[in-house]
Design a protein around this motif. Structure first.
Motif, short mmCIF file in Angstrom:
data_model
loop_
_atom_site.label_atom_id
_atom_site.label_comp_id
_atom_site.label_asym_id
_atom_site.label_seq_id
_atom_site.Cartn_x
_atom_site.Cartn_y
_atom_site.Cartn_z
N GLU A 247 0.83 -1.20 0.00
CA GLU A 247 0.00 0.00 0.00
C GLU A 247 0.87 1.25 0.00
N GLY A 248 0.23 2.38 -0.33
CA GLY A 248 0.91 3.66 -0.24
C GLY A 248 0.98 4.13 1.20
N ARG A 249 1.53 5.31 1.38
CA ARG A 249 1.75 5.80 2.74
C ARG A 249 0.54 6.58 3.26
N ASP A 250 -0.60 5.91 3.29
CA ASP A 250 -1.80 6.50 3.88
C ASP A 250 -2.73 5.36 4.28
N PRO A 251 -3.71 5.65 5.11
CA PRO A 251 -4.57 4.58 5.62
C PRO A 251 -5.79 4.31 4.73
N ASP A 252 -5.69 4.59 3.42
CA ASP A 252 -6.83 4.38 2.55
C ASP A 252 -7.29 2.93 2.54
N SER A 253 -6.33 2.01 2.60
CA SER A 253 -6.70 0.59 2.57
C SER A 253 -7.55 0.23 3.79
N TYR A 254 -7.19 0.82 4.94
CA TYR A 254 -7.98 0.54 6.14
C TYR A 254 -9.36 1.15 6.01
N ARG A 255 -9.42 2.34 5.41
CA ARG A 255 -10.71 3.01 5.25
C ARG A 255 -11.65 2.16 4.39
N SER A 256 -11.08 1.47 3.38
CA SER A 256 -11.89 0.62 2.51
C SER A 256 -12.03 -0.80 3.07
N ARG A 257 -11.44 -1.04 4.26
CA ARG A 257 -11.52 -2.32 4.97
C ARG A 257 -10.88 -3.45 4.17
N SER A 258 -9.86 -3.12 3.37
CA SER A 258 -9.14 -4.16 2.63
C SER A 258 -8.00 -4.73 3.44
N SER A 259 -7.67 -4.11 4.55
CA SER A 259 -6.61 -4.64 5.41
C SER A 259 -7.00 -4.48 6.87
N ASP A 260 -6.37 -5.28 7.68
CA ASP A 260 -6.64 -5.24 9.13
C ASP A 260 -5.65 -4.37 9.88
N CYS A 261 -4.48 -4.14 9.28
CA CYS A 261 -3.44 -3.31 9.88
C CYS A 261 -2.75 -2.52 8.79
N PHE A 262 -2.29 -1.32 9.12
CA PHE A 262 -1.54 -0.53 8.15
C PHE A 262 -0.32 0.09 8.81
N THR A 263 0.66 0.41 7.99
CA THR A 263 1.92 0.98 8.46
C THR A 263 1.76 2.48 8.72
N GLY A 264 2.45 2.96 9.72
CA GLY A 264 2.43 4.39 10.01
C GLY A 264 3.68 4.79 10.78
N GLU A 265 3.76 6.07 11.08
CA GLU A 265 4.86 6.62 11.87
C GLU A 265 4.26 7.44 13.01
N THR A 266 4.86 7.37 14.16
CA THR A 266 4.29 8.03 15.33
C THR A 266 4.05 9.51 15.08
N TYR A 267 4.95 10.15 14.33
CA TYR A 267 4.82 11.60 14.12
C TYR A 267 3.86 11.94 12.99
N ALA A 268 3.54 10.98 12.11
CA ALA A 268 2.62 11.23 11.01
C ALA A 268 1.22 10.69 11.28
N LEU A 269 1.09 9.71 12.19
CA LEU A 269 -0.21 9.11 12.48
C LEU A 269 -1.28 10.12 12.88
N PRO A 270 -0.97 11.10 13.73
CA PRO A 270 -2.03 12.05 14.08
C PRO A 270 -2.69 12.69 12.87
N LEU A 271 -1.90 13.04 11.85
CA LEU A 271 -2.47 13.63 10.65
C LEU A 271 -3.18 12.59 9.80
N GLN A 272 -2.57 11.38 9.69
CA GLN A 272 -3.20 10.31 8.92
C GLN A 272 -4.59 9.98 9.47
N LEU A 273 -4.66 9.85 10.78
CA LEU A 273 -5.91 9.41 11.39
C LEU A 273 -6.94 10.53 11.48
N ALA A 274 -6.48 11.77 11.52
CA ALA A 274 -7.42 12.89 11.57
C ALA A 274 -8.29 12.90 10.31
N VAL A 275 -7.74 12.44 9.19
CA VAL A 275 -8.51 12.36 7.95
C VAL A 275 -9.69 11.42 8.11
#
Length: 348
Positions: free
Chosen positions: A179-207
């Motif tokens: 996957e790319g560097r965003d949680p789109d796959s989780y949003r579409s429920r195609s994956s159960d876990c996605f990769t992130g970074e502690t400093y970028a997750l707040p912005l990723q998840l705010a979306v």
């Protein structure tokens, strides 16, 4: 005649008195001004490749520029952004690169003479964010896992080997999704876990209207399979010349002050990012969480800035050599690390 002569001399002296006063004032001003050679030298230009523009990940460098700390160090930096900063360095398009160690060591293994000269992030911020129902590593069995490529997947493979889960889609293992560097796959429920970074997750998840509290977060640093992230890399050729070593040391000195400011004034650092964010700007609380997270990785003030933890380096190399299914390195790197710049910085 003598009285007439004295009278002529007095009139001449009176006429030239303003000229003498002007000359005296001019000499005084010249004496108070520093000679041209003592004035501030012209800042030395330096091109630095960064992995992204102003963000929590890079805020220390941008703060150092805005706060004048690079200028105080005699430098005029130009930041260029690239997906793989070490590639720009290897191509000669930059003087320094800020990049994760897996990228840099892979590029060096391909033949580029680039060397690690300082380690900015002392810990890894890479994490796996999973559904709340996944409580323990064993709960990953049968799950779909979204991974990034480019060297960051090695930490996950090493973790799976450690806990004994397969990575090839076995019934008792996990299925890998790229996957790319965003949680789109989780949003579409195609994956159960996605990769992130502690400093970028707040912005990723705010979306998604979420926070990290809505997920089970597994930290590779905590499970012992982390690889080193952002460090400073230079060309090996430049490390042969004292003046170039000193220029890099000056860059580190300025960057150190920028990261110190981010640690001391985290809210102001978040406000700095808010002013430079593309609209709509994230809320300040979200940006502040990212700054706090990255400050935890830099650990400014805890150890000399830029020092490399050799144990963490050895662990990184081991993972890149052994992590299945396609190890990033085939042989251990030789001469990939230099401490000449750190020595110059600590000698100041």
């Amino acid at each position: 005649m003598e009285r007439k002569a004295r009278s002529v001399v007095r009139r001449a002296a009176a006429i030239h008195r303003p000229a003498r006063i002007f000359a005296a004032v001019l000499l005084a001003l010249l004496a108070a001004s520093p000679p041209a050679a003592a004035q501030d030298p012209v800042p030395i230009p330096i091109i630095v490749a960064l992995p992204e523009g102003p963000s929590a990940r890079t805020v220390g460098y941008y703060l150092a520029e805005a706060g004048g700390w690079f200028a105080q160090a005699g430098l005029d930096p130009e930041f260029v952004v690239a997906e793989e900063p070490a590639s720009l360095l290897a191509d000669g398009a930059a003087d320094l690169a800020i990049d994760i160690m897996p990228n840099a060591l892979r590029i060096r293994a391909d033949g580029a003479d680039i060397r690690h000269v300082a380690q900015v992030f002392q810990k890894s911020g890479l994490v796996l964010a999973c559904r709340p129902s996944i409580k323990e590593p064993k709960d990953l069995k049968g799950m779909n896992i979204s991974l990034w490529s480019g060297g960051r997947e090695g930490s996950f493979y090493a973790w799976m080997a450690k806990v004994g889960l397969g990575i090839y889609g076995e019934a008792d293992g996990v299925t890998i999704l790229r996957e790319g560097r965003d949680p789109d796959s989780y949003r579409s429920r195609s994956s159960d876990c996605f990769t992130g970074e502690t400093y970028a997750l707040p912005l990723q998840l705010a979306v998604l209207g979420k926070t990290a509290f809505d997920y089970r977060i597994f930290s590779y640093e905590e499970v012992g399979t982390a690889t080193l992230e952002d460090g400073v890399y230079a060309r090996g050729e430049d490390l042969k010349y004292p003046d170039r070593i000193q220029r890099i040391a000056r860059f580190l000195a300025g960057a150190r002050d920028g990261w110190q400011h981010a640690a001391d004034e985290a809210r102001k650092a978040a406000e700095f990012l808010a002013e430079r964010a593309s609209p709509p700007a994230p809320d300040l609380a979200t940006l502040l969480r990212g700054v706090w997270a990255v400050n935890d990785l830099v650990e400014i003030g805890s150890i000399p800035f830029g020092r490399l933890d050799r144990a963490a380096y050895d662990r990184t190399v081991t993972i890149l050599l052994t992590a299945a299914p396609d190890p990033l390195l085939k042989t251990a790197p030789l001469g990939a690390v230099s401490d000449v710049v750190s020595n110059a910085l600590e000698a100041e």
